[in-house]
Design a protein around this motif. Sequence first.
Motif, PDB file in Angstrom:
ATOM      1  N   VAL A 245       0.848  -1.190   0.000  1.00 42.48           N
ATOM      2  CA  VAL A 245       0.000   0.000   0.000  1.00 42.48           C
ATOM      3  C   VAL A 245       0.885   1.242   0.000  1.00 42.48           C
ATOM      4  CG1 VAL A 245      -1.911  -1.147   1.165  1.00 42.48           C
ATOM      5  CG2 VAL A 245      -0.172   0.020   2.530  1.00 42.48           C
ATOM      6  N   PRO A 246       0.396   2.348  -0.589  1.00 43.45           N
ATOM      7  CA  PRO A 246       1.198   3.567  -0.647  1.00 43.45           C
ATOM      8  C   PRO A 246       1.001   4.439   0.581  1.00 43.45           C
ATOM      9  CG  PRO A 246      -0.808   3.909  -1.858  1.00 43.45           C
ATOM     10  CD  PRO A 246      -0.875   2.489  -1.332  1.00 43.45           C
ATOM     11  N   ARG A 247       1.829   5.461   0.661  1.00 39.53           N
ATOM     12  CA  ARG A 247       1.588   6.539   1.626  1.00 39.53           C
ATOM     13  C   ARG A 247       0.455   7.383   1.057  1.00 39.53           C
ATOM     14  NH1 ARG A 247       6.024  10.169   4.849  1.00 39.53           N
ATOM     15  NH2 ARG A 247       4.651  11.877   5.464  1.00 39.53           N
ATOM     16  N   LEU A 248      -0.642   7.459   1.784  1.00 40.23           N
ATOM     17  CA  LEU A 248      -1.835   8.136   1.302  1.00 40.23           C
ATOM     18  C   LEU A 248      -1.958   9.533   1.889  1.00 40.23           C
ATOM     19  CD1 LEU A 248      -4.883   5.646   1.315  1.00 40.23           C
ATOM     20  CD2 LEU A 248      -3.934   6.880  -0.642  1.00 40.23           C
ATOM     21  N   TYR A 249      -2.449  10.438   1.055  1.00 43.56           N
ATOM     22  CA  TYR A 249      -2.756  11.804   1.486  1.00 43.56           C
ATOM     23  C   TYR A 249      -4.230  12.084   1.256  1.00 43.56           C
ATOM     24  CZ  TYR A 249       2.289  12.418   1.643  1.00 43.56           C
ATOM     25  OH  TYR A 249       3.625  12.284   1.947  1.00 43.56           O
ATOM     26  N   LEU A 250      -4.783  12.979   2.037  1.00 36.84           N
ATOM     27  CA  LEU A 250      -6.164  13.393   1.853  1.00 36.84           C
ATOM     28  C   LEU A 250      -6.242  14.511   0.819  1.00 36.84           C
ATOM     29  CD1 LEU A 250      -7.249  13.423   5.599  1.00 36.84           C
ATOM     30  CD2 LEU A 250      -7.448  11.572   3.940  1.00 36.84           C
ATOM     31  N   GLY A 251      -7.447  14.873   0.446  1.00 40.59           N
ATOM     32  CA  GLY A 251      -7.622  15.899  -0.569  1.00 40.59           C
ATOM     33  C   GLY A 251      -7.036  17.240  -0.186  1.00 40.59           C
ATOM     34  N   ASP A 252      -6.902  17.512   1.117  1.00 37.37           N
ATOM     35  CA  ASP A 252      -6.320  18.779   1.558  1.00 37.37           C
ATOM     36  C   ASP A 252      -4.799  18.717   1.688  1.00 37.37           C
ATOM     37  OD1 ASP A 252      -5.922  17.261   3.835  1.00 37.37           O
ATOM     38  OD2 ASP A 252      -7.212  18.472   5.136  1.00 37.37           O
ATOM     39  N   GLY A 253      -4.208  17.578   1.314  1.00 37.06           N
ATOM     40  CA  GLY A 253      -2.755  17.427   1.365  1.00 37.06           C
ATOM     41  C   GLY A 253      -2.210  16.852   2.654  1.00 37.06           C
TER      42      GLY A 253
ATOM     43  N   LEU B 128      -1.621  14.008   5.686  1.00 37.60           N
ATOM     44  CA  LEU B 128      -1.379  12.571   5.696  1.00 37.60           C
ATOM     45  C   LEU B 128      -2.631  11.821   6.132  1.00 37.60           C
ATOM     46  CD1 LEU B 128       0.740  10.224   5.531  1.00 37.60           C
ATOM     47  CD2 LEU B 128       1.150  10.620   7.980  1.00 37.60           C
ATOM     48  N   ALA B 129      -2.956  10.758   5.415  1.00 37.09           N
ATOM     49  CA  ALA B 129      -4.065   9.886   5.805  1.00 37.09           C
ATOM     50  C   ALA B 129      -3.526   8.776   6.705  1.00 37.09           C
ATOM     51  CB  ALA B 129      -4.729   9.285   4.571  1.00 37.09           C
ATOM     52  N   TRP B 130      -4.157   8.583   7.852  1.00 42.13           N
ATOM     53  CA  TRP B 130      -3.748   7.516   8.775  1.00 42.13           C
ATOM     54  C   TRP B 130      -4.343   6.204   8.268  1.00 42.13           C
ATOM     55  CZ3 TRP B 130      -0.105   9.722  11.391  1.00 42.13           C
ATOM     56  CH2 TRP B 130      -0.222  11.042  11.825  1.00 42.13           C
ATOM     57  N   SER B 131      -3.666   5.559   7.338  1.00 45.62           N
ATOM     58  CA  SER B 131      -4.236   4.425   6.600  1.00 45.62           C
ATOM     59  C   SER B 131      -3.832   3.060   7.136  1.00 45.62           C
ATOM     60  CB  SER B 131      -3.826   4.519   5.125  1.00 45.62           C
ATOM     61  OG  SER B 131      -2.413   4.530   5.000  1.00 45.62           O
ATOM     62  N   LEU B 132      -2.870   2.994   8.033  1.00 50.36           N
ATOM     63  CA  LEU B 132      -2.420   1.720   8.573  1.00 50.36           C
ATOM     64  C   LEU B 132      -3.252   1.348   9.802  1.00 50.36           C
ATOM     65  CD1 LEU B 132       1.458   2.077   8.317  1.00 50.36           C
ATOM     66  CD2 LEU B 132      -0.121   1.044   6.672  1.00 50.36           C
ATOM     67  N   ARG B 133      -3.501   0.057   9.940  1.00 48.68           N
ATOM     68  CA  ARG B 133      -4.364  -0.414  11.018  1.00 48.68           C
ATOM     69  C   ARG B 133      -3.768  -1.627  11.728  1.00 48.68           C
ATOM     70  NH1 ARG B 133      -6.308   3.716   9.582  1.00 48.68           N
ATOM     71  NH2 ARG B 133      -8.496   4.188   9.142  1.00 48.68           N
ATOM     72  N   ARG B 134      -4.213  -1.808  12.985  1.00 42.44           N
ATOM     73  CA  ARG B 134      -3.865  -2.983  13.778  1.00 42.44           C
ATOM     74  C   ARG B 134      -5.077  -3.900  13.867  1.00 42.44           C
ATOM     75  NH1 ARG B 134      -2.335   1.601  17.026  1.00 42.44           N
ATOM     76  NH2 ARG B 134      -0.123   2.078  16.715  1.00 42.44           N
ATOM     77  N   GLU B 135      -4.830  -5.148  14.167  1.00 38.04           N
ATOM     78  CA  GLU B 135      -5.915  -6.127  14.249  1.00 38.04           C
ATOM     79  C   GLU B 135      -6.890  -5.752  15.368  1.00 38.04           C
ATOM     80  OE1 GLU B 135      -6.578 -10.974  14.652  1.00 38.04           O
ATOM     81  OE2 GLU B 135      -4.565 -10.114  14.829  1.00 38.04           O
ATOM     82  N   PRO B 136      -8.201  -5.910  15.141  1.00 36.57           N
ATOM     83  CA  PRO B 136      -9.174  -5.643  16.203  1.00 36.57           C
ATOM     84  C   PRO B 136      -8.986  -6.588  17.392  1.00 36.57           C
ATOM     85  CG  PRO B 136     -10.246  -5.778  14.048  1.00 36.57           C
ATOM     86  CD  PRO B 136      -8.836  -6.255  13.861  1.00 36.57           C
ATOM     87  N   THR B 137      -9.004  -6.027  18.582  1.00 35.41           N
ATOM     88  CA  THR B 137      -8.937  -6.815  19.814  1.00 35.41           C
ATOM     89  C   THR B 137      -9.928  -6.222  20.812  1.00 35.41           C
ATOM     90  OG1 THR B 137      -7.245  -5.438  20.870  1.00 35.41           O
ATOM     91  CG2 THR B 137      -6.467  -7.258  19.459  1.00 35.41           C
ATOM     92  N   LEU B 138     -10.197  -6.966  21.880  1.00 35.82           N
ATOM     93  CA  LEU B 138     -11.072  -6.453  22.928  1.00 35.82           C
ATOM     94  C   LEU B 138     -10.504  -5.179  23.543  1.00 35.82           C
ATOM     95  CD1 LEU B 138     -12.084  -9.727  24.803  1.00 35.82           C
ATOM     96  CD2 LEU B 138     -13.546  -8.320  23.340  1.00 35.82           C
ATOM     97  N   LEU B 139      -9.203  -5.184  23.832  1.00 36.77           N
ATOM     98  CA  LEU B 139      -8.596  -4.024  24.476  1.00 36.77           C
ATOM     99  C   LEU B 139      -8.629  -2.809  23.562  1.00 36.77           C
ATOM    100  CD1 LEU B 139      -7.227  -2.953  26.973  1.00 36.77           C
ATOM    101  CD2 LEU B 139      -5.024  -3.754  26.077  1.00 36.77           C
ATOM    102  N   ARG B 140      -8.407  -3.025  22.264  1.00 31.65           N
ATOM    103  CA  ARG B 140      -8.462  -1.893  21.328  1.00 31.65           C
ATOM    104  C   ARG B 140      -9.879  -1.358  21.181  1.00 31.65           C
ATOM    105  NH1 ARG B 140      -4.169  -5.009  17.628  1.00 31.65           N
ATOM    106  NH2 ARG B 140      -2.280  -4.148  18.608  1.00 31.65           N
ATOM    107  N   ALA B 141     -10.853  -2.253  21.165  1.00 26.07           N
ATOM    108  CA  ALA B 141     -12.242  -1.797  21.118  1.00 26.07           C
ATOM    109  C   ALA B 141     -12.580  -0.979  22.358  1.00 26.07           C
ATOM    110  CB  ALA B 141     -13.184  -2.989  20.997  1.00 26.07           C
TER     111      ALA B 141
END
Length: 297
Positions: A116-124, A126-139
Amino acid sequence: MNSPRIAVVIVTWNSAAVLPGLLASLDAGLGRLDRQVIVADNASADDTVAIAERSAIGCTIVQTGRNAGYAAAINAGLAAADPYDAALILNPDIRLEPGCVEALYASLRDGVGIAVPRLYLGDGSLAWSLRREPTLLRALGEAALGRRAGRHPRLGETVLDEAAYERPTTADWATGAVMLVSTPCLDACGPWDESFFLYSEETEFALRARDRGFLTRLTPQARATHLEGESKVSPRLWALLAVNRVKLYRQRHSSAVTALYWLIVLAREVSRAVLGHPRSRRATVALVRPSALRNSF
């Protein structure tokens, strides 16, 4: 030596306003890579198909015949592709920067199945596009702290460390607006799960790929813009997002643990519904009665 061949699958639904800009960016984004551009259209009622047909880049049009969802359209597009070395999955509101896909393709090694690339939003920004696996503690962390929980890896899904976007970073999954998937990864994983109409389909696929030994990795020198990446989600779509989060968790965990996860997600939405948020009111109803969503799409 032949250039690697990329099957470019663009999923569209009433995308006439944004599709021309993506098509215009493809040549520079793909560089010297050979390509077949496939527009998988979910029964658009506007000029989306006509725009694709007129495009000088040359598009293969695949009609799903209905608003079938993101995963189903990806599967339909890939089924129509000629033999390829990797598949580029795209939202129509993506704009590729020059050399983006060449850099992504070079990253498909050392166990990487999804680049996946480094993503930017329309306003320039940085888009926070990376994610971690869902867990109970994260929820639980996100229920209490919202997105800022992502500053702490154990407490949030969204990777909010800017340094992680400046180097090759392996993530559990990444937003699916633009991703390059190797043919070996696709062959090992099989079709995308069409039971997810929208939201969590890329999560499910990336986690399934990881189960089979394929990593998801950010390629920082590959860059693209996602025009609508942080646009506000309607109450209906927010409800679908919440329900699909629980559905995905249920696929990978026991009923007892999933019940606890559901309670945490429900508590988050109820707490915000009490404060008057329409999205959370709709999500609360859907989490208690998922059948309420069935006739919405």
